[in-house]
Design an enzyme around this catalytic site. Structure first.
Site, mmCIF file in Angstrom:
data_model
loop_
_atom_site.group_PDB
_atom_site.id
_atom_site.type_symbol
_atom_site.label_atom_id
_atom_site.label_comp_id
_atom_site.label_asym_id
_atom_site.label_seq_id
_atom_site.Cartn_x
_atom_site.Cartn_y
_atom_site.Cartn_z
ATOM 1 N N HIS A 1 3.677 6.576 5.201
ATOM 2 C CA HIS A 1 2.734 7.676 5.894
ATOM 3 C C HIS A 1 1.938 7.013 6.799
ATOM 4 O O HIS A 1 1.437 7.475 7.866
ATOM 5 C CB HIS A 1 2.243 7.877 4.984
ATOM 6 C CG HIS A 1 1.127 7.384 4.475
ATOM 7 N ND1 HIS A 1 1.048 6.313 3.010
ATOM 8 C CD2 HIS A 1 -0.378 6.710 4.212
ATOM 9 C CE1 HIS A 1 0.110 5.402 2.488
ATOM 10 N NE2 HIS A 1 -0.672 5.858 3.238
ATOM 11 N N ASP B 1 -2.579 8.316 -1.444
ATOM 12 C CA ASP B 1 -3.487 6.957 -0.005
ATOM 13 C C ASP B 1 -4.903 6.497 -0.370
ATOM 14 O O ASP B 1 -5.127 6.052 -0.551
ATOM 15 C CB ASP B 1 -3.268 7.713 1.062
ATOM 16 C CG ASP B 1 -3.796 6.826 2.112
ATOM 17 O OD1 ASP B 1 -2.933 5.660 1.932
ATOM 18 O OD2 ASP B 1 -4.597 7.426 2.872
ATOM 19 N N ASP C 1 -16.713 15.024 -27.516
ATOM 20 C CA ASP C 1 -15.300 14.834 -26.535
ATOM 21 C C ASP C 1 -14.831 13.397 -25.333
ATOM 22 O O ASP C 1 -14.783 13.384 -25.253
ATOM 23 C CB ASP C 1 -14.865 15.785 -25.331
ATOM 24 C CG ASP C 1 -16.038 15.893 -24.816
ATOM 25 O OD1 ASP C 1 -16.978 15.608 -24.480
ATOM 26 O OD2 ASP C 1 -15.532 17.396 -23.498
ATOM 27 N N GLU D 1 0.710 5.273 12.739
ATOM 28 C CA GLU D 1 -0.298 5.264 13.422
ATOM 29 C C GLU D 1 -0.764 3.566 12.823
ATOM 30 O O GLU D 1 -1.119 2.822 14.423
ATOM 31 C CB GLU D 1 -1.356 6.013 11.946
ATOM 32 C CG GLU D 1 -2.680 5.180 11.639
ATOM 33 C CD GLU D 1 -3.725 6.544 12.583
ATOM 34 O OE1 GLU D 1 -3.340 7.137 12.563
ATOM 35 O OE2 GLU D 1 -5.099 5.973 12.930
ATOM 36 N N ASP D 2 -0.291 2.836 12.048
ATOM 37 C CA ASP D 2 -0.450 1.190 12.339
ATOM 38 C C ASP D 2 1.112 0.745 12.547
ATOM 39 O O ASP D 2 0.493 -0.980 12.836
ATOM 40 C CB ASP D 2 -1.167 1.044 10.163
ATOM 41 C CG ASP D 2 -1.827 1.570 10.120
ATOM 42 O OD1 ASP D 2 -3.039 1.484 10.902
ATOM 43 O OD2 ASP D 2 -2.606 0.972 8.342
ATOM 44 N N HIS E 1 0.829 -1.103 0.107
ATOM 45 C CA HIS E 1 -0.009 -0.157 0.222
ATOM 46 C C HIS E 1 0.839 1.465 -0.181
ATOM 47 O O HIS E 1 0.932 2.175 -0.893
ATOM 48 C CB HIS E 1 -1.437 -0.512 1.028
ATOM 49 C CG HIS E 1 -1.713 1.491 1.923
ATOM 50 N ND1 HIS E 1 -2.586 1.933 0.681
ATOM 51 C CD2 HIS E 1 -1.333 2.234 2.410
ATOM 52 C CE1 HIS E 1 -2.700 2.915 0.685
ATOM 53 N NE2 HIS E 1 -2.409 2.555 2.364
#
Ligand code: MN
Length: 493
Positions: free
Chosen positions: A79, A145, A266, A83-84, A55
């Site tokens: 990133h 993300d 278009d 947090e994880d 990821h």
């Protein structure tokens, strides 16, 4: 189906793209960030069953494809680490420096936006704007993300899929659009479309696939012919390709055109990117010599850019076999601006003591986006909540964002920064003009406080106009203690 890339292959692909875009890029730092993130996430799996590191790698790849600078790529790799994987921000700063750490902190602060009740939702929106105002790069990482999360949405529960996709359509895509990031907006919308309007998505997709299949050969041939004609005129284009309209925007357009795809001219457009502006006009000449242009369809957005800054030459011509084809001609810089908007020329390294021109433009844009979003919030009948709509963002001369209630004054601003600054303030400039201390501030204002260290403290008069409870209580407590001091000095114990 193609076999998915291994983690190693993904890393190599990222490095190769960065090398191609910028031979000077610090790839060692990128490798270091990869190793660090890989180790931190080791053992964790995505819902899809992939190792977690896939990821952040995909997020970084998206930004590398957009030719973003090294620190953004590094921050993208890291990133989700705080947090994880529970690694403290100080660790990240120690290894990768302040700039990267502050971006990672920004993305983390945005957190996982959750659509849990209106109040949380609005609060999240507000957080998002503060984070964006602090550093435009944070929202770029957030977009990248989100795009990967949407790409892997099928692994989630249907209820979650719908929530994330809807939020993307209602919040993320309009912001990307307003900031001129059209490529990103298109991706955010197309990946969400499928989950929010599954039936319509299927219908539009099938319709387009049929048509594009027929046209594919045709357009490849037209591209070849164009290339040859340009070569004869000694013009070497950087690229000639053709692009199908994004599905969701096609769907929206069809809703306005009686659901008739034949009324959408278009659906596919040819795009020619050249080196210089004069080449753009030369290409136009070549095309018109080759094919007859449709009257009234030649648009010179170079001499007269669209209000959002968009530049290109457009022309629609009768190509071979009477097919009508739209051409868009532009330089690389115009192309980057059209695809990536304000992100295309975001130079973070211009941070100085004064807000650089681009940062100012960013802030102004952001203020507009915020107003637009507030209108949306109204539209979706969140009227009761006056929580978000009554907030403004103003800025210090260094570009730090201060979040205040509507009509807040320079005194509120001073106290929001520091009590001492509030207590010693004697004047203020707003956007470089001197103003009185009771002047209501507006979204996007740049405010500088003039202070005098010898000032004895706040004036009780300020209580008549301050808007924040914080300023009010500071002024009260200070004037109270001054009165106490004065009483002490006049009344003998
Ligand atoms: Mn993430």
């Amino acid at each position: 189906m193609t076999t998915p890339l291994t983690v190693e292959e993904r890393l190599e692909k990222l490095l190769a793209m960065m090398r191609k875009n910028n031979p000077q890029a610090d790839l060692d730092l990128v490798r270091l960030a990869f190793d660090y993130a890989e180790k931190a996430h080791r053992g964790q799996l995505r819902k899809s069953g992939d190792p977690y590191i896939v990821h952040p790698l995909a997020t970084a790849q998206r930004l590398a494809d957009m030719n973003m600078e090294t620190n953004i790529i590094v921050a993208a790799l890291l990133h989700d680490v705080p947090e994880d994987a529970g690694i403290p921000m100080a660790e990240i700063e120690k290894h990768f420096g302040k700039d990267v750490a502050s971006m990672v902190a920004g993305v983390t602060k945005l957190g996982k936006l959750k659509y849990r009740g209106v109040e949380r939702y609005i609060e999240n929106l507000r957080k998002m704007f503060v984070a964006m105002a602090e550093d435009a790069r944070v929202i770029l990482i957030k977009f990248a993300d989100r795009i990967h999360n949407l790409q892997t949405l099928s692994a989630l529960q249907p209820k979650k899929q719908y929530r994330i996709a809807l939020e993307t359509l209602e919040i993320f895509a309009p912001i990307a659009n307003r900031l001129g990031m059209h490529e990103i907006k298109g991706l955010l919308e197309d990946y969400s479309f499928k989950y929010v309007y599954p039936k319509e998505y299927k219908r539009v997709k099938m319709m387009v696939q049929e048509r594009v299949k027929i046209q594919e050969e045709y357009f490849t041939r037209i591209a070849e012919e164009t290339k040859q004609a340009l070569a004869d005129a000694s013009i070497t284009p950087l690229s000639i390709d053709w692009r199908r309209k994004h599905l969701y925007s096609l769907y929206r357009k069809m809703l306005r055109k009686d659901n008739d795809i034949d009324k959408v001219y278009d659906l596919v457009a040819m795009r020619i990117v050249v080196n210089t502006m004069s080449d753009c006009y030369a290409v136009l000449g070549v095309l018109h010599k080759l094919w007859k242009p449709l009257k009234g369809r030649i648009k010179d957005y170079i001499a007269q850019p669209k209000p959002n800054g968009y530049q290109s030459l457009h022309t629609t011509v009768f190509c071979d076999a009477g097919q009508i084809v739209e051409f868009q001609i532009r330089t690389q810089a115009m192309h980057d601006e059209a695809e990536y908007g304000i992100a295309a020329h975001w130079h973070y390294d211009e941070h100085g003591s004064k807000i650089p021109e681009k940062q100012l433009r960013w802030i102004k844009e952001l203020a507009k986006v915020q107003q637009e979003m507030m209108k949306r919030v109204h539209d979706i009948e969140f009227l009761k909540i006056d929580y978000f709509k009554n907030r403004i963002f103003v800025f210090t001369p260094k570009g730090d964002v201060i979040d205040l209630p509507e009509d807040a004054t320079p005194v509120d601003f001073a106290y929001a920064i520091h009590t001492d600054l509030g207590n010693s303030c004697v004047g203020a400039t707003v956007n470089d003009h001197m103003v009185s201390l009771d002047t209501p501030l507006k979204n996007g204002d740049v405010v500088e406080i003039v202070n005098d260290k010898n000032r004895k403290g706040p004036s009780a008069d300020w209580l008549k106009f301050v808007k924040t409870t914080h300023a009010r209580s500071q002024i009260r407590s200070h004037t109270r203690s001054t009165i106490k001091d004065w009483l002490k000095s006049v009344i003998p114990h």
